[in-house]
Design a protein around this motif. Structure first.
Motif, PDB file in Angstrom:
ATOM      1  N   ASP A 126       0.854  -1.186   0.000  1.00  0.00           N
ATOM      2  CA  ASP A 126       0.000   0.000   0.000  1.00  0.00           C
ATOM      3  C   ASP A 126       0.891   1.236   0.000  1.00  0.00           C
ATOM      4  N   MET A 127       0.509   2.226  -0.790  1.00  0.00           N
ATOM      5  CA  MET A 127       1.277   3.461  -0.849  1.00  0.00           C
ATOM      6  C   MET A 127       0.898   4.340   0.344  1.00  0.00           C
ATOM      7  N   PRO A 128       1.883   4.837   1.110  1.00  0.00           N
ATOM      8  CA  PRO A 128       1.559   5.714   2.241  1.00  0.00           C
ATOM      9  C   PRO A 128       1.105   7.080   1.731  1.00  0.00           C
ATOM     10  N   CYS A 129       0.050   7.582   2.303  1.00  0.00           N
ATOM     11  CA  CYS A 129      -0.536   8.838   1.827  1.00  0.00           C
ATOM     12  C   CYS A 129      -0.508   9.903   2.932  1.00  0.00           C
ATOM     13  N   ASP A 130       0.665  10.141   3.510  1.00  0.00           N
ATOM     14  CA  ASP A 130       0.803  11.130   4.583  1.00  0.00           C
ATOM     15  C   ASP A 130       0.944  12.522   3.999  1.00  0.00           C
ATOM     16  N   PRO A 131       0.210  13.509   4.567  1.00  0.00           N
ATOM     17  CA  PRO A 131       0.333  14.890   4.081  1.00  0.00           C
ATOM     18  C   PRO A 131       1.779  15.379   4.169  1.00  0.00           C
ATOM     19  N   GLY A 132       2.203  16.136   3.157  1.00  0.00           N
ATOM     20  CA  GLY A 132       3.553  16.692   3.130  1.00  0.00           C
ATOM     21  C   GLY A 132       4.597  15.749   2.577  1.00  0.00           C
ATOM     22  N   SER A 133       4.187  14.566   2.165  1.00  0.00           N
ATOM     23  CA  SER A 133       5.166  13.628   1.619  1.00  0.00           C
ATOM     24  C   SER A 133       4.898  13.374   0.139  1.00  0.00           C
ATOM     25  N   SER A 134       5.913  12.861  -0.511  1.00  0.00           N
ATOM     26  CA  SER A 134       5.835  12.532  -1.936  1.00  0.00           C
ATOM     27  C   SER A 134       6.469  11.178  -2.160  1.00  0.00           C
ATOM     28  N   VAL A 135       6.118  10.570  -3.249  1.00  0.00           N
ATOM     29  CA  VAL A 135       6.776   9.351  -3.706  1.00  0.00           C
ATOM     30  C   VAL A 135       7.313   9.636  -5.103  1.00  0.00           C
ATOM     31  N   LEU A 136       8.296   8.861  -5.501  1.00  0.00           N
ATOM     32  CA  LEU A 136       8.799   8.965  -6.865  1.00  0.00           C
ATOM     33  C   LEU A 136       8.198   7.823  -7.652  1.00  0.00           C
ATOM     34  N   VAL A 137       7.277   8.149  -8.548  1.00  0.00           N
ATOM     35  CA  VAL A 137       6.669   7.138  -9.408  1.00  0.00           C
ATOM     36  C   VAL A 137       7.628   6.914 -10.569  1.00  0.00           C
ATOM     37  N   LEU A 138       8.173   5.689 -10.646  1.00  0.00           N
ATOM     38  CA  LEU A 138       9.160   5.365 -11.672  1.00  0.00           C
ATOM     39  C   LEU A 138       8.532   4.728 -12.907  1.00  0.00           C
ATOM     40  N   HIS A 139       7.437   3.982 -12.701  1.00  0.00           N
ATOM     41  CA  HIS A 139       6.765   3.327 -13.828  1.00  0.00           C
ATOM     42  C   HIS A 139       5.278   3.208 -13.537  1.00  0.00           C
ATOM     43  N   SER A 140       4.478   3.491 -14.539  1.00  0.00           N
ATOM     44  CA  SER A 140       3.052   3.202 -14.511  1.00  0.00           C
ATOM     45  C   SER A 140       2.852   2.056 -15.484  1.00  0.00           C
ATOM     46  N   LEU A 141       2.403   0.904 -14.973  1.00  0.00           N
ATOM     47  CA  LEU A 141       2.366  -0.312 -15.779  1.00  0.00           C
ATOM     48  C   LEU A 141       0.953  -0.675 -16.195  1.00  0.00           C
ATOM     49  N   GLU A 142       0.858  -1.212 -17.387  1.00  0.00           N
ATOM     50  CA  GLU A 142      -0.417  -1.724 -17.864  1.00  0.00           C
ATOM     51  C   GLU A 142      -0.595  -3.152 -17.372  1.00  0.00           C
ATOM     52  N   GLY A 143      -1.817  -3.578 -17.227  1.00  0.00           N
ATOM     53  CA  GLY A 143      -2.109  -4.912 -16.723  1.00  0.00           C
ATOM     54  C   GLY A 143      -1.626  -6.039 -17.608  1.00  0.00           C
ATOM     55  N   ALA A 144      -1.328  -5.763 -18.866  1.00  0.00           N
ATOM     56  CA  ALA A 144      -0.907  -6.809 -19.787  1.00  0.00           C
ATOM     57  C   ALA A 144       0.542  -7.238 -19.562  1.00  0.00           C
ATOM     58  N   MET A 145       1.277  -6.539 -18.735  1.00  0.00           N
ATOM     59  CA  MET A 145       2.676  -6.876 -18.499  1.00  0.00           C
ATOM     60  C   MET A 145       2.768  -8.133 -17.639  1.00  0.00           C
ATOM     61  N   SER A 146       3.629  -9.076 -18.021  1.00  0.00           N
ATOM     62  CA  SER A 146       3.744 -10.340 -17.293  1.00  0.00           C
ATOM     63  C   SER A 146       4.385 -10.124 -15.923  1.00  0.00           C
ATOM     64  N   ALA A 147       4.063 -11.019 -14.993  1.00  0.00           N
ATOM     65  CA  ALA A 147       4.609 -10.935 -13.641  1.00  0.00           C
ATOM     66  C   ALA A 147       6.129 -11.058 -13.669  1.00  0.00           C
ATOM     67  N   GLU A 148       6.676 -11.873 -14.565  1.00  0.00           N
ATOM     68  CA  GLU A 148       8.125 -12.034 -14.662  1.00  0.00           C
ATOM     69  C   GLU A 148       8.781 -10.723 -15.077  1.00  0.00           C
ATOM     70  N   ASP A 149       8.170 -10.017 -16.032  1.00  0.00           N
ATOM     71  CA  ASP A 149       8.724  -8.739 -16.484  1.00  0.00           C
ATOM     72  C   ASP A 149       8.632  -7.679 -15.385  1.00  0.00           C
ATOM     73  N   VAL A 150       7.534  -7.674 -14.648  1.00  0.00           N
ATOM     74  CA  VAL A 150       7.379  -6.722 -13.547  1.00  0.00           C
ATOM     75  C   VAL A 150       8.431  -7.007 -12.480  1.00  0.00           C
ATOM     76  N   ASP A 151       8.666  -8.277 -12.186  1.00  0.00           N
ATOM     77  CA  ASP A 151       9.666  -8.659 -11.199  1.00  0.00           C
ATOM     78  C   ASP A 151      11.057  -8.192 -11.621  1.00  0.00           C
ATOM     79  N   VAL A 152      11.395  -8.361 -12.889  1.00  0.00           N
ATOM     80  CA  VAL A 152      12.693  -7.897 -13.397  1.00  0.00           C
ATOM     81  C   VAL A 152      12.799  -6.388 -13.260  1.00  0.00           C
ATOM     82  N   LEU A 153      11.734  -5.678 -13.564  1.00  0.00           N
ATOM     83  CA  LEU A 153      11.719  -4.224 -13.462  1.00  0.00           C
ATOM     84  C   LEU A 153      11.929  -3.780 -12.011  1.00  0.00           C
TER      85      LEU A 153
END
Length: 186
Positions: free
Chosen positions: A81-108
């Motif tokens: 779960d992504m923490p949603c505390d006020p005043g904080s940010s996350v660095l989103v590195l990739h937005s993935l589509e559901g068609a991507m295989s679990a093996e490819d996501v794991d490598v990423l």
């Protein structure tokens, strides 16, 4: 010299033709090539044979304390779960589509974690960070994109919002392209 109809007859004219290197020198190039290529091919073959014998048996991973996944077993992704505390940010590195295989996501995920560890000396805030994976339903409301194709997000954090953009630079990533410093609450 005889002349007949304007043509001159006489001793034949000899022309110089290049016949290549002498016969004894022609084989020299082939022998040299063979002398270099043969040990190289033999060395590569021996290296492959030895390399296969040097692979360690499937042992416990010292970082996670788990045995490595066998090739015929499907990869199990771990979602956070992504923490949603006020005043904080996350660095989103990739937005993935559901068609991507679990093996490819794991490598990423493994690649991004390795890259963060490689670059952690560039900014102390990157120390002990790993790439995490979150489903669309568990992402902070301020980050969910309008496009429903994106179902998983790879990110690191959380960080103080003022520091987040400089972390993209520390990771040698382009802000807004492959590193989005996103405030979790707007």
């Amino acid at each position: 010299m005889l002349r007949s109809h304007g043509l001159a007859y006489g001793p034949p004219v000899r022309t110089a033709r290049y016949a290549g290197p002498p016969l004894f020198a022609r084989g020299h190039k082939r022998r040299t090539l063979l002398a270099v290529a043969l040990p190289l091919v033999i060395g590569i073959g021996i290296g492959v044979l030895i390399g296969d014998g040097l692979r360690p048996p499937a042992a416990e991973d010292t970082r996670t304390g788990t045995a490595p996944t066998a090739r015929n077993e499907p990869v199990q992704l771990e979602y956070t779960d992504m923490p949603c505390d006020p005043g904080s940010s996350v660095l989103v590195l990739h937005s993935l589509e559901g068609a991507m295989s679990a093996e490819d996501v794991d490598v990423l995920l493994r690649y991004e974690t390795m890259w963060v560890k490689h670059r952690e000396n560039a900014n102390p805030a990157l120390r002990d960070q790993t790439a995490l994976l979150t489903r669309r339903d568990d992402v902070c409301d301020a980050i969910v994109p309008d496009d429903p194709r994106f179902t998983q997000f790879v990110w690191i954090g959380p960080f103080q919002s003022a520091v987040a953009p400089s972390l993209c630079e520390a990771l040698l990533k382009v802000v807004g392209k492959n590193c989005i410093p996103a405030q979790v609450v707007r």
